[in-house]
Write an enzyme that holds these catalytic residues in place. Structure first.
Site, PDB file in Angstrom:
ATOM      1  N   LYS A 291      84.395 -56.383 -29.527  1.00 37.16           N
ATOM      2  CA  LYS A 291      85.426 -55.890 -30.449  1.00 37.16           C
ATOM      3  C   LYS A 291      86.051 -57.049 -31.233  1.00 37.16           C
ATOM      4  CE  LYS A 291      84.537 -51.744 -29.343  1.00 37.16           C
ATOM      5  NZ  LYS A 291      85.177 -50.676 -28.620  1.00 37.16           N
TER       6      LYS A 291
HETATM    7  C1  LIG Z   1      84.902 -49.419 -27.868  1.00 27.21           C
HETATM    8  C2  LIG Z   1      85.555 -48.136 -28.131  1.00 27.21           C
HETATM    9  C3  LIG Z   1      86.328 -47.468 -27.157  1.00 27.21           C
HETATM   10  C4  LIG Z   1      86.353 -47.867 -25.712  1.00 27.21           C
HETATM   11  O1  LIG Z   1      86.686 -49.109 -25.389  1.00 27.21           O
HETATM   12  P1  LIG Z   1      86.262 -49.760 -23.992  1.00 27.21           P
HETATM   13  O2  LIG Z   1      87.182 -50.914 -23.904  1.00 27.21           O
HETATM   14  O3  LIG Z   1      84.829 -50.138 -24.113  1.00 27.21           O
HETATM   15  O4  LIG Z   1      86.498 -48.771 -22.920  1.00 27.21           O
HETATM   16  C5  LIG Z   1      87.017 -46.339 -27.522  1.00 27.21           C
HETATM   17  N1  LIG Z   1      86.930 -45.838 -28.760  1.00 27.21           N
HETATM   18  C6  LIG Z   1      86.182 -46.406 -29.705  1.00 27.21           C
HETATM   19  C7  LIG Z   1      86.159 -45.792 -31.064  1.00 27.21           C
HETATM   20  C8  LIG Z   1      85.459 -47.565 -29.431  1.00 27.21           C
HETATM   21  O5  LIG Z   1      84.690 -48.118 -30.378  1.00 27.21           O
END
Ligand SMILES: *Cc1c(COP(=O)(O)O)cnc(C)c1O
Length: 466
Positions: A291
């Site tokens: 991210k």
């Molecule tokens: C990555 C993501 C999540 C979840 O995040 P994690 O930390 O991997 O649990 C939720 N919503 C969206 C749109 C994402 O891209």
């Protein structure tokens, strides 16, 4: 290419600048008449230093010996036959000896991942500080600092750090009292964590279509999907694009619905100068390793309500009373973030604007390199919105061919998310998905990492038949 050339008598500093400019790690050396007279690789440079040369010394003829060269117009087979394990770069010259291009044999190229965390000395220092403090669990100064710093950055009163972005959504729904019998409207084009969190809360997801222009949840479709059982909306700022939060908040107000913004892909994105994550009742973020900023695994819930903040703090910590130890007033969870994760988060937060700018530049480099091929339609910059680049996102009628040729060359491209309602386990929650389907079929994500070889990508994509 000019930037990766230098004069036969240049300083080693100029030389390394030229070497550094090309992903191939090579400088092309020109003689008095600007004709090619040698090449120097980063390995050659290293050996010069080992032999005792210094960065202020100048290049001499003895530093670059024999090299393999090709003539303009030579076939691919001819070029390939000149390469070997040691010789990977073949300069191409015209009849007069001027450098016109070069060929790189990339059989053993480094894998280009879709994204990678940018971790340096600051992350290391804070992490080691947390480690040596022995506060390695979910208490410690970095937790408080990260919660405060990140909520400040987004423009929210409170931040509750949690173990990942998925439980952040679940915690938000639980804190808002959304559960069995409640419908929650979410976009059909998102990562499955959004719908899984709704199902974990025992609520009923309602999958609605997105807008063709912004790729984000359609306010019109939200209105159409509202029933007496609707309790909440989860707009997802997908691929860094801000949803139309002004319209969505107006709909929510009119129908008395709760809004949880899923900002997992949009740290720093804005609508009308206001950062996403500060519009809804609660916003959730993810700090997974790919991210925009990361804590390894991690997430955060932001809110302006001190009541919701309190409830989320209590719920993430087993539902235990915040005043009376081991006294439980609600059924809670262990959704805490560790001080170690938060330490990394604090360091990441210091460079978030730098990372966003860097990602913008990645997108620009792709556009500069690939626009003229006319194969790709880029994600739009829309009036009033500041989209952030998470992965570079685009659409193409040649998605399969592009993906194949890049993957064959060790470049990790990703298709867009499948429509949730196209997957059998979620199909019964479908309300509408015409645009989402179109986008999902055409959408590609390109890597946002340093050292992407844009020249190579252009070369590869120009071979695609249409
Ligand atoms: C990555 C993501 C999540 C979840 O995040 P994690 O930390 O991997 O649990 C939720 N919503 C969206 C749109 C994402 O891209």
């Amino acid at each position: 290419m000019k930037q990766s050339t230098c004069k036969y008598n240049c300083s080693l500093k100029e030389l390394i600048t030229a070497i550094d400019h090309e992903p191939a790690g090579t400088a092309f050396i020109l003689d008095e008449d600007e004709k090619l007279c040698g090449i120097v690789t980063d390995g050659d440079f290293r050996r010069m230093l080992l032999k005792g040369k210094s960065i202020d010394d100048h290049l001499s003829k003895a530093d670059f010996g024999e090299y393999v060269v090709a003539q303009k117009g030579e076939s691919m087979e001819a070029l390939l036959s000149k390469t070997s394990k040691k010789i990977r770069i073949i300069p191409i010259v015209d009849n007069a000896g001027y450098l016109v291009d070069y060929f790189v044999y990339r059989h053993q190229t480094r894998f280009t991942p879709i994204a990678e965390p940018t971790l340096d000395n600051t992350e290391y220092r804070y992490l080691m500080d947390a480690f040596t403090s022995t506060w390695i669990s979910s208490r410690g100064k970095y937790i408080d600092q990260f919660e405060e710093g990140f909520s400040n950055y987004i423009g929210c009163e409170h931040g509750v750090a949690v173990s990942n972005g998925t439980v952040a959504i679940h915690l938000a729904l639980e804190a808002l009292g959304v559960g069995e019998g409640d419908e929650v409207i979410i976009p059909d084009l998102t990562f499955a964590a959004t719908i899984n969190a709704v199902l974990l809360a025992k609520a009923t997801p309602v999958l609605v279509d997105v807008d063709l222009e912004s790729w984000t949840i359609s306010p019109d479709e939200i209105e159409k999907a509202i029933t007496p059982r609707t309790r909440a909306i989860i707009p997802v700022h997908v691929y860094g694009q801000a949803c139309e939060m002004d319209k969505i908040m107006a709909i929510a107000k009119k129908h008395r619905l709760k809004v949880v913004e899923d900002c997992a892909e949009a740290h720093g994105a804005e609508l009308n100068g206001q950062k996403v994550g500060s519009f809804g009742d609660i916003a959730t973020f993810s700090f997974f390793a790919n991210k925009i900023i990361t804590t390894g695994e991690g997430g955060m819930c932001l809110t302006n309500s001190s009541e919701l903040d309190d409830r989320m703090r209590q719920m993430r910590d087993h539902g235990m009373s915040r005043e009376k130890k081991y006294w439980h007033e609600m059924v809670g969870f262990n959704y805490r973030m560790t001080n170690l994760q938060a330490a990394i988060g604090c360091a990441q937060l210091e460079k978030i604007d730098q990372l966003l700018l860097r990602n913008d530049n990645f997108e620009k480099s792709y556009k500069d390199a690939l626009d003229e091929l006319g194969l790709i339609q880029w994600q739009e910059d829309l009036p009033g919105r500041r989209k952030v680049v998470w992965l570079v996102a685009c659409l193409s009628d040649h998605k399969e061919a592009i993906s194949k040729i890049l993957r064959d060359n060790s470049i990790d491209v990703r298709p867009f998310f499948y429509c949730l309602s196209d997957m059998p386990i979620y199909s019964k929650y479908k309300f509408s998905n015409k645009n989402a389907k179109h986008l999902s079929e055409k959408g590609i994500n390109l890597p946002t990492v340093e050292n992407v070889d844009y020249k190579l990508i252009k070369e590869l994509l120009s071979k695609i038949d249409r």
